[in-house]
Write a protein that holds these residues in place. Structure first.
Motif, PDB file in Angstrom:
ATOM      1  N   ALA A 145      39.769 -43.404  83.024  1.00 33.06           N
ATOM      2  CA  ALA A 145      40.284 -42.399  82.243  1.00 33.06           C
ATOM      3  C   ALA A 145      41.154 -41.461  83.436  1.00 33.06           C
ATOM      4  O   ALA A 145      42.271 -41.235  82.940  1.00 33.06           O
ATOM      5  CB  ALA A 145      39.392 -41.592  81.534  1.00 33.06           C
ATOM      6  N   LEU A 146      40.775 -41.043  84.415  1.00 34.28           N
ATOM      7  CA  LEU A 146      41.392 -40.317  85.403  1.00 34.28           C
ATOM      8  C   LEU A 146      42.632 -40.972  86.057  1.00 34.28           C
ATOM      9  O   LEU A 146      43.697 -40.472  86.342  1.00 34.28           O
ATOM     10  CB  LEU A 146      40.648 -39.732  86.463  1.00 34.28           C
ATOM     11  N   THR A 147      42.590 -42.325  86.160  1.00 31.96           N
ATOM     12  CA  THR A 147      43.577 -43.171  86.663  1.00 31.96           C
ATOM     13  C   THR A 147      44.829 -43.402  85.714  1.00 31.96           C
ATOM     14  O   THR A 147      45.736 -43.164  86.038  1.00 31.96           O
ATOM     15  CB  THR A 147      43.134 -44.531  87.190  1.00 31.96           C
ATOM     16  N   GLN A 176      47.324 -40.409  85.868  1.00 35.28           N
ATOM     17  CA  GLN A 176      48.046 -40.515  87.339  1.00 35.28           C
ATOM     18  C   GLN A 176      47.334 -39.738  88.392  1.00 35.28           C
ATOM     19  O   GLN A 176      48.140 -39.059  88.932  1.00 35.28           O
ATOM     20  CB  GLN A 176      49.305 -39.810  86.967  1.00 35.28           C
ATOM     21  N   GLN A 177      46.061 -39.952  88.189  1.00 32.46           N
ATOM     22  CA  GLN A 177      45.374 -39.076  89.486  1.00 32.46           C
ATOM     23  C   GLN A 177      44.859 -40.115  90.435  1.00 32.46           C
ATOM     24  O   GLN A 177      44.397 -41.320  89.923  1.00 32.46           O
ATOM     25  CB  GLN A 177      44.038 -38.465  88.709  1.00 32.46           C
ATOM     26  N   ARG A 178      44.805 -39.621  91.718  1.00 35.73           N
ATOM     27  CA  ARG A 178      44.265 -40.649  92.725  1.00 35.73           C
ATOM     28  C   ARG A 178      42.748 -40.412  92.913  1.00 35.73           C
ATOM     29  O   ARG A 178      42.473 -39.461  93.320  1.00 35.73           O
ATOM     30  CB  ARG A 178      45.042 -40.284  94.099  1.00 35.73           C
ATOM     31  N   SER A 213      27.142 -38.943  96.413  1.00 34.67           N
ATOM     32  CA  SER A 213      26.580 -38.905  94.954  1.00 34.67           C
ATOM     33  C   SER A 213      26.886 -39.801  94.244  1.00 34.67           C
ATOM     34  O   SER A 213      27.976 -40.232  94.017  1.00 34.67           O
ATOM     35  CB  SER A 213      27.212 -37.494  94.331  1.00 34.67           C
ATOM     36  N   PRO A 214      25.981 -40.531  93.519  1.00 33.48           N
ATOM     37  CA  PRO A 214      26.103 -41.752  92.347  1.00 33.48           C
ATOM     38  C   PRO A 214      26.961 -41.274  91.172  1.00 33.48           C
ATOM     39  O   PRO A 214      27.480 -42.158  90.321  1.00 33.48           O
ATOM     40  CB  PRO A 214      24.900 -42.251  92.266  1.00 33.48           C
ATOM     41  N   VAL A 215      27.210 -39.966  90.897  1.00 31.99           N
ATOM     42  CA  VAL A 215      27.679 -39.362  89.741  1.00 31.99           C
ATOM     43  C   VAL A 215      29.179 -38.708  90.385  1.00 31.99           C
ATOM     44  O   VAL A 215      29.449 -37.981  89.384  1.00 31.99           O
ATOM     45  CB  VAL A 215      26.901 -38.798  88.743  1.00 31.99           C
ATOM     46  N   GLY A 216      29.594 -38.838  91.494  1.00 29.52           N
ATOM     47  CA  GLY A 216      30.768 -38.013  91.740  1.00 29.52           C
ATOM     48  C   GLY A 216      31.867 -38.932  91.894  1.00 29.52           C
ATOM     49  O   GLY A 216      32.098 -40.195  92.225  1.00 29.52           O
ATOM     50  N   LEU A 217      33.004 -38.300  91.781  1.00 27.63           N
ATOM     51  CA  LEU A 217      34.481 -38.719  92.202  1.00 27.63           C
ATOM     52  C   LEU A 217      35.265 -37.675  93.015  1.00 27.63           C
ATOM     53  O   LEU A 217      34.991 -36.644  92.961  1.00 27.63           O
ATOM     54  CB  LEU A 217      35.204 -38.942  90.626  1.00 27.63           C
ATOM     55  N   ARG A 218      36.186 -38.288  93.798  1.00 26.81           N
ATOM     56  CA  ARG A 218      36.847 -37.295  94.788  1.00 26.81           C
ATOM     57  C   ARG A 218      38.490 -37.566  94.419  1.00 26.81           C
ATOM     58  O   ARG A 218      38.827 -38.850  94.472  1.00 26.81           O
ATOM     59  CB  ARG A 218      36.447 -37.777  96.211  1.00 26.81           C
ATOM     60  N   LEU A 219      38.975 -36.113  94.514  1.00 26.03           N
ATOM     61  CA  LEU A 219      40.495 -36.279  94.248  1.00 26.03           C
ATOM     62  C   LEU A 219      41.022 -35.564  95.494  1.00 26.03           C
ATOM     63  O   LEU A 219      40.383 -34.755  96.338  1.00 26.03           O
ATOM     64  CB  LEU A 219      41.016 -35.440  93.037  1.00 26.03           C
ATOM     65  N   GLY A 220      42.411 -35.493  95.572  1.00 22.73           N
ATOM     66  CA  GLY A 220      43.094 -34.524  96.698  1.00 22.73           C
ATOM     67  C   GLY A 220      43.016 -33.288  96.614  1.00 22.73           C
ATOM     68  O   GLY A 220      42.289 -32.683  95.504  1.00 22.73           O
ATOM     69  N   PRO A 221      43.133 -32.749  97.668  1.00 21.28           N
ATOM     70  CA  PRO A 221      43.054 -31.250  97.642  1.00 21.28           C
ATOM     71  C   PRO A 221      43.797 -30.272  96.480  1.00 21.28           C
ATOM     72  O   PRO A 221      43.450 -29.484  96.117  1.00 21.28           O
ATOM     73  CB  PRO A 221      43.317 -30.569  99.143  1.00 21.28           C
ATOM     74  N   ASN A 222      45.143 -30.832  96.396  1.00 22.72           N
ATOM     75  CA  ASN A 222      46.123 -30.123  95.199  1.00 22.72           C
ATOM     76  C   ASN A 222      45.825 -30.857  93.974  1.00 22.72           C
ATOM     77  O   ASN A 222      46.752 -30.227  93.099  1.00 22.72           O
ATOM     78  CB  ASN A 222      47.390 -30.273  95.663  1.00 22.72           C
ATOM     79  N   ALA A 223      44.849 -31.587  93.661  1.00 20.95           N
ATOM     80  CA  ALA A 223      44.807 -32.038  92.336  1.00 20.95           C
ATOM     81  C   ALA A 223      44.490 -31.041  91.132  1.00 20.95           C
ATOM     82  O   ALA A 223      43.686 -30.170  91.732  1.00 20.95           O
ATOM     83  CB  ALA A 223      43.711 -33.169  92.386  1.00 20.95           C
ATOM     84  N   TYR A 224      44.627 -31.231  90.105  1.00 22.26           N
ATOM     85  CA  TYR A 224      44.387 -30.251  89.033  1.00 22.26           C
ATOM     86  C   TYR A 224      44.257 -31.064  87.809  1.00 22.26           C
ATOM     87  O   TYR A 224      44.838 -32.022  87.227  1.00 22.26           O
ATOM     88  CB  TYR A 224      45.554 -29.531  88.533  1.00 22.26           C
TER      89      TYR A 224
END
Length: 664
Positions: free
Chosen positions: A415-417, A420-422, A429-440
């Motif tokens: 859904a985040l992809t 247009q999110q990286r 964490s097995p339930v975590g996702l990571r984005l860039g510092p400037n992501a919103y």
């Protein structure tokens, strides 16, 4: 002897309509006058009186030949009972004896029709204008003067009119001349000359100079101003709007006592229309960099000859652009409107050609930390001091926790992809996702539907180590805005009771909104009270204490916090943490657990606090974290110690400390 007084009618019952009298109806013909009808009734009365009344099913009225549904209302029996209580026709009051008018006069006493006042003798109505007599009206011709029928102009009857021939026999009315008789076109005539028009150049078939039409937007009513602005390459320091906006934002952050992120939200809410999206991102990043590099900028400006008291936000932004981006001092002087050959202009010229780093800088200045906290960090990190301090200077990524009540990790990533999110999964964490510092992500559908929630990976692991699944009652003693309560509720699967407690009702109000959006229905928010704590003593299976601390583990996210913290604040926080632990320990049931969590990296707030607590409460023991990690988190545990310590340099998360204590 019969009485002259007519018998009384039966009283009307209050439950239904009044029965209509049968005296108004008769089987034979009758007239409107009462004589003939009364005589007929009297003649029939004698013959009917000989027959017993009980033998007649409907009184003295003969049975009707009509179907039951077509009979009049008065002919139907009510509730299947015959009209046995009616008096005979001879005993009923006659029509002439009953008053029929409002004046109470019977019909026999009314004057005859000939004696009644005629229309012309009636009283004149004052509200209606009186029409003149027909003989006095002169606007209409008198009847005698009107032409009679025989005097009207003669019109032949239809039979006397001449007969018209049939349509086929009528002559055709073709007045157009034949084609042979029409004037022919002169082919040799000369046409008038047209004005000269230069020939247009022929368009080439394969034209590449015109821009191609892009895909049509889905919303056909999208206006031109809603289209994204073209990406224009600007030279560093050339956009004065961004520089002045960054100076205003930095000045607001330093003038207010509240945290920088809260000031940023309020300032941007009031001034966001002055900048486009790219300018907003640039000025926020510039102001945050000035906060992170505050110690270095002050050292450089002091070295250039500017006292610390005179170093305002404008000078620090100008020094940052010169030292970090390589901007020219003349451009900064024009932007700040400084006079030539002034002290500030000379200081900015001395900064030209240098960078932020300098070999003569002390350790505290080089890593932008207060001087008083350097010995504590050296004790905590040892040989990894510079590694950890350098990680605290870098901007932190945006970590998201997947809400397992509504979706899975793979579905949330997809859904985040699509937005247009990286995105990439978190390593621990097995339930975590990571984005860039400037992501919103707050304006996206995934966040709006409650599929993901912003939360650092270290905070996610602390909530997983609670092991709340299968517990009857779990208490989040210092819930705040409900970040860890959301993770605990998802782990419980909406089974059991979750109580989010805090001393601030305002923070709990925000937690209620987040819990509702995430779909956590087994949670309740409660302000801490002594009466409630006494009533629930020894009933909680898990009590999580996310104690208030110095927040040194979150400095990469909150660069202004390092300059707000003082040494006296740490001593006050230690006393408050000990008091909270003693109050929360009373809620734990024998066999239950007390989980102590801080976002600090200082030993005096973590290991020393647990040692002091165990000396006061001998009925608690430490459970090793590696065993709990294998059951709740999975994968390799980053520590072999009984307690868990996470840091930005070694683990890539915020600084966290977790200790699990069991009551026996």
């Amino acid at each position: 002897m019969k009485s002259t007084r007519p018998p009384q009618r039966p009283p009307h019952k209050a439950g239904g309509p009044r029965k209509s009298s049968a005296a108004h109806k008769s089987s034979g013909p009758h007239k409107s006058s009462g004589g003939f009808r009364d005589a007929g009734r009297k003649a029939e009365a004698g013959s009917r009186s000989e027959k017993p009344r009980s033998d007649r099913p409907y009184g003295d009225k003969p049975r009707s030949d009509k179907p039951r549904s077509d009979r009049p209302r008065s002919d139907r029996p009510r509730d299947g009972k015959p009209y046995a209580g009616k008096p005979s026709r001879s005993d009923r009051p006659q029509h002439s004896d009953r008053p029929r008018h409002s004046d109470g006069a019977p019909r026999a006493e009314r004057p005859a029709r000939s004696d009644r006042p005629q229309y012309s003798e009636r009283q004149h109505r004052p509200d209606r204008p009186q029409r003149p007599d027909r003989s006095q009206r002169d606007d209409r011709p008198q009847r005698a003067e009107r032409p009679q029928r025989d005097e009207r102009p003669y019109r032949a009857e239809r039979s006397e009119r001449p007969e018209r021939p049939h349509r086929s026999e009528r002559p055709q009315r073709d007045t157009r001349p034949q084609r042979s008789d029409r004037p022919q076109r002169d082919e040799n005539r000369q046409r008038p000359e047209r004005p000269y028009r230069p020939e247009r150049p022929q368009r080439p078939e394969g034209r590449d100079d015109r821009p191609q039409r892009g895909p049509r937007p889905q919303n056909h009513t999208q206006q031109r101003h809603e289209q994204p602005r073209p990406q224009i390459e600007r030279k560093p320091g050339s956009n004065r709007i961004v520089l002045r906006g960054a100076i205003a934002l930095l000045r607001a952050m330093e003038s207010k006592a509240e945290p920088a992120d809260r000031t940023l939200f309020g300032w941007m809410k009031a001034n966001h229309r002055r900048f486009d999206a790219r300018e907003r991102s640039a000025l926020v990043q510039m102001a945050m960099d000035a906060l992170r590099q505050r110690a270095r900028l002050q050292w450089w400006l002091s070295r250039a000859g500017i006292a610390e008291a005179d170093q305002d936000a404008g000078l620090r932004i100008a020094a940052l652009k010169i030292l970090q981006d390589g901007s020219k001092p003349d451009g900064m002087r024009e932007m700040l409107e400084l006079g030539e050959e002034s002290d500030f202009d000379k200081a900015l010229r001395r900064l030209g050609g240098h960078t932020l780093e300098h070999p003569e800088m002390p350790l505290a200045v080089r890593f932008n930390i207060p001087d008083w906290i350097e010995p504590r960090f050296t004790e905590r990190f040892g040989a990894d001091l510079e590694l950890e301090l350098a990680a605290m200077l870098r901007p932190a990524p945006l970590d998201l926790r997947v809400n397992t009540l509504k979706t899975t990790r793979e579905a949330a990533l997809a859904a985040l992809t699509a937005e247009q999110q990286r995105v990439q999964p978190t390593p621990l964490s097995p339930v975590g996702l990571r984005l860039g510092p400037n992501a919103y992500v707050n304006d996206g559908a995934a966040y709006g539907e409650g599929l993901v929630e912003p939360q650092d990976e270290g905070s996610q692991i602390a909530a997983l180590l609670v092991e709340a699944a299968g517990c009857k009652m779990v208490v989040d003693f210092c819930a705040g805005a409900g970040g860890k309560s959301l993770a605990i509720g998802a782990a419980m699967g909406n089974v059991g009771r979750l109580v989010a407690c805090d001393v601030s009702e305002k923070r709990l109000a925000r937690a209620k909104l987040r819990l509702r959006r995430a779909g956590v229905h087994n949670a309740e928010c409660r302000v801490l009270e002594a009466k409630w704590l006494k009533r629930h003593a020894g009933k909680a299976d898990r009590v999580l204490v996310d104690a208030p601390c110095s927040g040194t583990g979150t400095w990469r996210r909150k660069p202004d916090a390092r300059w707000r913290l003082t040494e006296s604040d740490v001593q006050e926080l230690r006393a408050k943490q000990a008091e909270i632990l003693d109050r929360a320990a009373k809620l734990v049931v024998p066999g239950g657990r007390l989980i102590y969590v801080t976002c600090s990296v200082l030993t005096e707030e973590n290991e020393d606090q647990i040692t002091a607590f165990r000396q006061r409460h001998s009925d608690f023991r430490i459970l090793p974290v590696p065993g709990i990690w294998a059951r709740s988190v999975g994968g390799g545990c980053p520590t072999h110690l009984p307690t868990l310590r996470l840091s930005p340099g070694r683990n890539g998360t915020d600084g966290f400390f977790v200790a699990v204590l069991e009551k026996f």
